[in-house]
Design a protein around this motif. Structure first.
Motif, PDB file in Angstrom:
ATOM      1  N   SER A 135      20.272  -8.900  51.335  1.00  0.00           N
ATOM      2  CA  SER A 135      20.367  -7.360  51.245  1.00  0.00           C
ATOM      3  C   SER A 135      19.108  -6.962  51.881  1.00  0.00           C
ATOM      4  N   TRP A 136      19.069  -5.483  52.544  1.00  0.00           N
ATOM      5  CA  TRP A 136      17.951  -4.810  53.273  1.00  0.00           C
ATOM      6  C   TRP A 136      17.764  -3.431  52.800  1.00  0.00           C
ATOM      7  N   ASP A 137      16.810  -2.934  52.514  1.00  0.00           N
ATOM      8  CA  ASP A 137      16.198  -1.672  51.883  1.00  0.00           C
ATOM      9  C   ASP A 137      16.346  -0.785  53.030  1.00  0.00           C
ATOM     10  N   VAL A 138      17.102   0.342  52.934  1.00  0.00           N
ATOM     11  CA  VAL A 138      17.064   1.497  53.516  1.00  0.00           C
ATOM     12  C   VAL A 138      16.067   2.638  53.234  1.00  0.00           C
ATOM     13  N   ILE A 139      16.405   2.817  51.767  1.00  0.00           N
ATOM     14  CA  ILE A 139      15.407   3.914  51.077  1.00  0.00           C
ATOM     15  C   ILE A 139      14.810   3.294  49.939  1.00  0.00           C
ATOM     16  N   VAL A 140      13.376   3.426  49.905  1.00  0.00           N
ATOM     17  CA  VAL A 140      12.600   2.885  48.859  1.00  0.00           C
ATOM     18  C   VAL A 140      11.656   3.740  48.159  1.00  0.00           C
ATOM     19  N   ASN A 141      12.130   3.965  46.927  1.00  0.00           N
ATOM     20  CA  ASN A 141      11.309   4.960  46.038  1.00  0.00           C
ATOM     21  C   ASN A 141      11.474   6.248  46.908  1.00  0.00           C
ATOM     22  N   THR A 142      12.556   6.787  47.193  1.00  0.00           N
ATOM     23  CA  THR A 142      12.777   8.106  47.922  1.00  0.00           C
ATOM     24  C   THR A 142      12.158   8.147  49.398  1.00  0.00           C
ATOM     25  N   CYS A 143      11.474   7.056  49.737  1.00  0.00           N
ATOM     26  CA  CYS A 143      11.069   7.066  51.004  1.00  0.00           C
ATOM     27  C   CYS A 143      11.620   5.953  51.953  1.00  0.00           C
ATOM     28  N   GLU A 144      11.449   6.112  53.329  1.00  0.00           N
ATOM     29  CA  GLU A 144      11.995   5.222  54.270  1.00  0.00           C
ATOM     30  C   GLU A 144      11.192   3.675  54.034  1.00  0.00           C
ATOM     31  N   ASN A 145      11.898   2.624  54.386  1.00  0.00           N
ATOM     32  CA  ASN A 145      11.456   1.519  54.373  1.00  0.00           C
ATOM     33  C   ASN A 145      10.385   1.047  55.574  1.00  0.00           C
ATOM     34  N   LYS A 146       9.112   0.974  55.023  1.00  0.00           N
ATOM     35  CA  LYS A 146       8.232   1.016  56.045  1.00  0.00           C
ATOM     36  C   LYS A 146       8.412  -0.458  56.976  1.00  0.00           C
ATOM     37  N   GLU A 147       9.051  -1.440  56.361  1.00  0.00           N
ATOM     38  CA  GLU A 147       8.851  -2.509  57.072  1.00  0.00           C
ATOM     39  C   GLU A 147      10.223  -2.803  57.954  1.00  0.00           C
ATOM     40  N   ASP A 148      10.993  -1.715  58.102  1.00  0.00           N
ATOM     41  CA  ASP A 148      12.138  -1.725  59.220  1.00  0.00           C
ATOM     42  C   ASP A 148      11.645  -0.927  60.423  1.00  0.00           C
ATOM     43  N   SER A 149      12.019  -1.666  61.426  1.00  0.00           N
ATOM     44  CA  SER A 149      11.442  -1.419  62.760  1.00  0.00           C
ATOM     45  C   SER A 149      12.335  -0.044  63.139  1.00  0.00           C
ATOM     46  N   HIS A 150      13.506   0.299  62.686  1.00  0.00           N
ATOM     47  CA  HIS A 150      14.277   1.603  62.926  1.00  0.00           C
ATOM     48  C   HIS A 150      14.262   2.235  61.492  1.00  0.00           C
TER      49      HIS A 150
END
Length: 571
Positions: A481-496
């Motif tokens: 799985s891959w997080d797109v939104i984390v705790n109402t924010c974007e996933n900082k680890e995602d390059s996009h």
């Protein structure tokens, strides 16, 4: 008609008829309906077609069923010529066969309340054999039909006739089911052989059965402090479905654990709220599906949400020996949570026991960061007596001040409708409709999503997108799985990273706080440098109010992929 063999005038002296070389008397002829007569030029023998002295034979010209009737009469005559006065005795055997007579078989559907087609086809002569039956799924021998559970029988009738019957249940794959589970159609072709020539012919038939006033099964349920109670009513079609809990069938072990009871009309289940098949959010939820396996029809779906006290089996949180116990449950909105990693306020206080759904804590009242509060019910009334060394009586006022309290909001429970749609571009002016799916896009192309709280005019409410993640399969709890939104924010680890778009009031948006918009770039999961089938799963809101999924087909050598977005609401 037999013409005499010589010309001139003759006088018939004797005249007899018979069958197969055997003379018949007048009593026998009358019993059979035979007639023997003479005209000026002919001797006439009349024999009814179908007389028992002859025989019938089956034929199949042009693949159609016909019969003929054959009989071999005998004529015996003695006459005297008027010129020569000589007597002549004449005997002839003359086989006669009728022309081909069409006998198309008649097929009748014997109406039954047993939810099956009962087809009777006939009649045929004894030299006909039923060889096979062709259904919409292919041709089957009689042995294969019996192996499928069909009933094939041969029936004998007077006069050397026979017929055949076939019974096919409505649930058979050979039966075409129409929408609403009310109409069934069976189309087939009977294949026959005529012996001894082995001549083949066929007879196609098609029947439709309608079941009026179909009552589908229903589900209802209640809860107490510890258990779900589920009752399934079968309806008027019987138990023609499988019960699924959390989309998985009931195994014999689960039936025993859940105390399954069943009769001809009902099914009951008793499910503990701590069972693995339940899901936790603010409440515990049990999802039930009734699934018709043959046609993949969902006959009924039901979910029951209840508030259960998350306590240990002893129902106590505090014990006289100064021990406190607590039970923490994994909720669906945090799918990546591992209960064994939970701690109390004191990080060194870890679970006494944990599994993939619960964490059980046991600790002392003076450890793990506990705090003490004096409960109002433990306060003692205090009486104050005053004594004064004066010879007088005085009245004084006595009063007390209470601590001021602050207003608090109570947690409410209700139904809110949430809708997620896929916009065609960043303007969010046009959205894909149901008939537009599947939508084709390319890798790294943006997908514009809008989530809206519908049918609510309360401006004090705000829709929050708490978390969003993608999985390689439709099951939202599957891996990877891959997080797109984390705790109402974007996933900082995602390059996009996910982009959030502002929402302003316009002709369509009355309350901007009821809307949230974001976009993500299309991507796919890969494994061993090969593109894998993947899907996108979204969970938005803290109360499981929305689940959405986007399914992508394998990319292969091309860079375009098909995206299907669907929504399911609960809570």
């Amino acid at each position: 008609r037999v013409t005499p063999l010589q010309d001139g005038s003759v006088k018939i002296l004797e005249m007899y008829m018979g069958i197969n070389g055997q003379r018949l008397d007048r009593r026998q002829m009358a019993a059979r309906g035979y007639a023997l007569s003479a005209t000026d030029f002919h001797i006439v023998v009349e024999i009814p077609v179908g007389s028992p002295d002859g025989y019938n034979k089956s034929h199949a010209p042009d693949y159609q069923y016909h019969i003929t009737y054959t009989v071999e009469p005998m004529l015996e005559v003695m006459w005297r010529a008027e010129r020569s006065h000589e007597d002549t005795r004449y005997k002839i055997l003359f086989p006669i066969t009728t022309p081909l007579m069409p006998r198309p078989p008649q097929a009748v559907d014997c109406k039954s309340k047993e939810r099956l087609f009962g087809i009777h086809v006939g009649t045929f002569l004894d030299d006909v054999e039923l060889k096979n039956i062709t259904f919409s799924t292919g041709t089957s021998t009689l042995e294969e039909c019996v192996a499928k559970g069909f009933i094939v029988q041969e029936h004998r009738h007077p006069g050397g006739l026979k017929s055949f019957s076939l019974k096919v249940p409505f649930v058979a794959t050979e039966v075409l089911k129409h929408p609403l589970v009310t109409t069934y159609t069976l189309a087939l072709v009977f294949g026959f052989l005529i012996h001894p020539e082995e001549t083949a012919f066929a007879h196609p038939v098609e029947f439709t059965a309608s079941l009026q006033d179909v009552v589908l099964p229903t589900i209802k349920g209640t809860c107490d402090q510890h258990l779900f109670y589920i009752e399934v009513t079968f309806g008027n079609q019987g138990k023609n479905f499988e019960t699924l809990i959390e989309y998985k069938p009931l195994t014999p072990e689960l039936e025993q654990e859940f105390r399954l009871q069943e009769n001809e009309t009902h099914l009951t289940l008793v499910v503990p709220f701590t069972a693995k098949q339940t899901a936790f959010e603010v409440e515990a939820r049990l999802d039930i599906l009734l699934w018709e396996m043959t046609n993949n029809w969902m006959l009924a779906d039901f979910f029951l949400s209840c508030n259960f006290p998350l306590r240990t089996t002893s129902k106590k949180l505090c014990y006289p020996n100064g021990t406190i116990t607590a039970l923490a449950a994994k909720v669906e909105s945090v799918p990546n949570l591992i209960p064994g990693w939970l701690t109390l306020k004191d990080k060194s206080c870890k679970p006494f026991f944990s599994d993939d759904r619960f964490a059980y804590f046991s600790f002392g009242v003076d450890s793990c960061g506990t705090t003490r509060t004096l409960h109002p019910s433990l306060l003692h009334r205090q009486t104050v007596s005053c004594y004064y060394m004066i010879n007088d009586t005085r009245t004084v006022k006595f009063g007390y001040k209470s601590h001021s309290t602050y207003p608090s909001a109570e947690i409410g429970i209700g139904q809110l409708d949430v809708q997620m749609r896929l916009a065609q571009d960043s303007s969010y002016s046009y959205f894909y409709q149901a008939e537009d799916y599947p939508v084709v896009t390319y890798l790294r192309q943006p997908l514009y999503f809008e989530v809206a709280l519908t049918r609510s005019n309360d401006p004090s409410l705000e829709l929050i997108l708490e978390s969003c993640w993608a999985t390689a399969y439709e099951d939202s709890s599957s891996q990877p799985s891959w997080d797109v939104i984390v705790n109402t924010c974007e996933n900082k680890e995602d390059s996009h990273v996910t982009l959030f778009h502002p929402v302003t009031a316009d002709a369509r948006v009355n309350i901007p706080s009821h809307f949230k918009r974001f976009s993500i770039n299309m991507f796919t999961f890969t494994k061993d440098d090969h593109t894998n089938v993947s899907s996108l799963g979204f969970r938005l809101g803290t109360d499981s109010s929305l689940i959405a999924s986007a399914v992508m087909v394998p990319l292969g050598k091309h860079s375009e992929t098909t995206v299907t977005v669907s929504t399911m609401f609960s809570g």
